[in-house]
Design a protein around this motif. Structure first.
Motif, PDB file in Angstrom:
ATOM      1  N   LYS A  60     -10.602  16.085   4.069  1.00  0.00           N
ATOM      2  CA  LYS A  60     -11.732  16.526   3.256  1.00  0.00           C
ATOM      3  C   LYS A  60     -12.075  15.364   2.339  1.00  0.00           C
ATOM      4  O   LYS A  60     -11.189  14.836   1.650  1.00  0.00           O
ATOM      5  N   PHE A  61     -13.322  14.922   2.344  1.00  0.00           N
ATOM      6  CA  PHE A  61     -13.768  13.767   1.555  1.00  0.00           C
ATOM      7  C   PHE A  61     -12.923  12.522   1.850  1.00  0.00           C
ATOM      8  O   PHE A  61     -12.638  11.729   0.967  1.00  0.00           O
ATOM      9  N   GLY A  62     -12.482  12.379   3.108  1.00  0.00           N
ATOM     10  CA  GLY A  62     -11.707  11.217   3.526  1.00  0.00           C
ATOM     11  C   GLY A  62     -10.236  11.253   3.165  1.00  0.00           C
ATOM     12  O   GLY A  62      -9.495  10.335   3.485  1.00  0.00           O
ATOM     13  N   VAL A  63      -9.786  12.331   2.523  1.00  0.00           N
ATOM     14  CA  VAL A  63      -8.391  12.458   2.112  1.00  0.00           C
ATOM     15  C   VAL A  63      -7.695  13.464   3.033  1.00  0.00           C
ATOM     16  O   VAL A  63      -8.202  14.569   3.264  1.00  0.00           O
ATOM     17  N   THR A  64      -6.518  13.099   3.546  1.00  0.00           N
ATOM     18  CA  THR A  64      -5.755  14.002   4.400  1.00  0.00           C
ATOM     19  C   THR A  64      -5.222  15.155   3.558  1.00  0.00           C
ATOM     20  O   THR A  64      -4.502  14.943   2.584  1.00  0.00           O
ATOM     21  N   VAL A  65      -5.609  16.387   3.947  1.00  0.00           N
ATOM     22  CA  VAL A  65      -5.173  17.579   3.221  1.00  0.00           C
ATOM     23  C   VAL A  65      -4.101  18.351   3.985  1.00  0.00           C
ATOM     24  O   VAL A  65      -3.381  19.158   3.407  1.00  0.00           O
ATOM     25  N   ALA A  66      -3.985  18.101   5.289  1.00  0.00           N
ATOM     26  CA  ALA A  66      -2.966  18.764   6.098  1.00  0.00           C
ATOM     27  C   ALA A  66      -2.802  17.993   7.409  1.00  0.00           C
ATOM     28  O   ALA A  66      -3.684  17.225   7.812  1.00  0.00           O
ATOM     29  N   THR A  67      -1.660  18.221   8.046  1.00  0.00           N
ATOM     30  CA  THR A  67      -1.360  17.608   9.339  1.00  0.00           C
ATOM     31  C   THR A  67      -0.882  18.704  10.282  1.00  0.00           C
ATOM     32  O   THR A  67      -0.121  19.588   9.873  1.00  0.00           O
ATOM     33  N   VAL A  68      -1.332  18.632  11.527  1.00  0.00           N
ATOM     34  CA  VAL A  68      -0.887  19.559  12.563  1.00  0.00           C
ATOM     35  C   VAL A  68      -0.130  18.750  13.609  1.00  0.00           C
ATOM     36  O   VAL A  68      -0.598  17.693  14.041  1.00  0.00           O
ATOM     37  N   THR A  69       1.038  19.256  14.013  1.00  0.00           N
ATOM     38  CA  THR A  69       1.828  18.632  15.070  1.00  0.00           C
ATOM     39  C   THR A  69       2.060  19.675  16.149  1.00  0.00           C
ATOM     40  O   THR A  69       2.448  20.807  15.847  1.00  0.00           O
ATOM     41  N   LEU A  70       1.807  19.294  17.410  1.00  0.00           N
ATOM     42  CA  LEU A  70       2.000  20.202  18.546  1.00  0.00           C
ATOM     43  C   LEU A  70       2.795  19.508  19.638  1.00  0.00           C
ATOM     44  O   LEU A  70       2.680  18.293  19.821  1.00  0.00           O
ATOM     45  N   PHE A  71       3.533  20.322  20.400  1.00  0.00           N
ATOM     46  CA  PHE A  71       4.252  19.859  21.577  1.00  0.00           C
ATOM     47  C   PHE A  71       3.833  20.745  22.737  1.00  0.00           C
ATOM     48  O   PHE A  71       4.024  21.954  22.691  1.00  0.00           O
ATOM     49  N   PHE A  72       3.225  20.136  23.769  1.00  0.00           N
ATOM     50  CA  PHE A  72       2.697  20.879  24.918  1.00  0.00           C
ATOM     51  C   PHE A  72       3.625  20.765  26.124  1.00  0.00           C
ATOM     52  O   PHE A  72       4.232  19.716  26.360  1.00  0.00           O
ATOM     53  N   THR A  73       3.651  21.841  26.921  1.00  0.00           N
ATOM     54  CA  THR A  73       4.326  21.846  28.204  1.00  0.00           C
ATOM     55  C   THR A  73       3.333  22.358  29.231  1.00  0.00           C
ATOM     56  O   THR A  73       2.783  23.462  29.077  1.00  0.00           O
ATOM     57  N   ARG A  74       3.136  21.573  30.264  1.00  0.00           N
ATOM     58  CA  ARG A  74       2.232  21.968  31.364  1.00  0.00           C
ATOM     59  C   ARG A  74       2.994  22.878  32.300  1.00  0.00           C
ATOM     60  O   ARG A  74       4.088  22.553  32.764  1.00  0.00           O
ATOM     61  N   LYS A  75       2.418  24.056  32.576  1.00  0.00           N
ATOM     62  CA  LYS A  75       3.085  25.069  33.412  1.00  0.00           C
ATOM     63  C   LYS A  75       2.691  24.965  34.888  1.00  0.00           C
ATOM     64  O   LYS A  75       3.478  25.266  35.750  1.00  0.00           O
ATOM     65  N   THR A  76       1.426  24.616  35.164  1.00  0.00           N
ATOM     66  CA  THR A  76       0.993  24.540  36.574  1.00  0.00           C
ATOM     67  C   THR A  76       0.213  23.260  36.780  1.00  0.00           C
ATOM     68  O   THR A  76      -0.205  22.614  35.884  1.00  0.00           O
TER      69      THR A  76
END
Length: 175
Positions: A159-175
């Motif tokens: 927001k306004f160029g300032v990091t307000v939060a971070t999201v981290t994800l780990f994916f696994t492909r099933k098919t």
């Protein structure tokens, strides 16, 4: 006042000089093709951290991907640790060599992305609800293919160029 403006300009230039370009990953393998990776069923686990690094939410997401021509449709079903459920449907079009555009219901305008090597960088603005308000945040979303099955994702929300939060994800492909 002039000194403050000069310091702000210098800080902005420093930040711009530190940004990573997706082309830097061109030689990295395996090559990430988001249409191939997300075709079929994918599952992911993630967390949201506030700007201090404190974990504030965890979630699980099941994704069904379908490719028709130059369009990938992702139907995402989120379940958060507090029981909240969300659904998002992305429509992502291949618009050029390793370049993409996408839309979804809570995305403002059009998301733009580019792939190179094992990486994909996605930029978009999303309306995010927090503490009874809705905030329009800019997302700088990076995906990295580890192998044919696993993908890592890290996103900065700003927001306004300032990091307000971070999201981290780990994916696994099933098919």
């Amino acid at each position: 006042m002039k000194r403050i403006l000069m310091m702000a300009l210098a800080f902005t230039m420093l930040l711009a000089g530190c940004s990573t370009e997706v082309a830097e990953y061109r030689q990295q393998q395996p090559r990430l093709d988001i249409f191939h990776y997300f075709q079929g069923k994918t599952e992911a686990w993630g967390m949201v951290q506030d700007r201090s690094g404190k974990q504030i939410r965890r979630f699980h997401v099941e994704i069904a991907g379908d490719v028709i021509g130059d369009t990938l449709t992702l139907n995402e079903h989120f379940v958060y640790d507090d029981g909240e459920k969300q659904q998002r449907v992305w429509h992502i079009r291949r618009v050029g060599n390793d370049r993409y555009e996408g839309t979804a219901g809570d995305i403002e305008g059009v998301a733009t992305g580019q792939a190179a090597g094992n990486a994909f960088n996605w930029h978009y603005s999303m309306n995010v609800k927090a503490n009874g308000s809705t905030w329009l945040l800019k997302f700088d979303d990076w995906m990295y293919l580890q192998d044919e099955t696993h993908l890592f994702n890290k996103t900065e929300m700003k927001k306004f160029g300032v990091t307000v939060a971070t999201v981290t994800l780990f994916f696994t492909r099933k098919t």
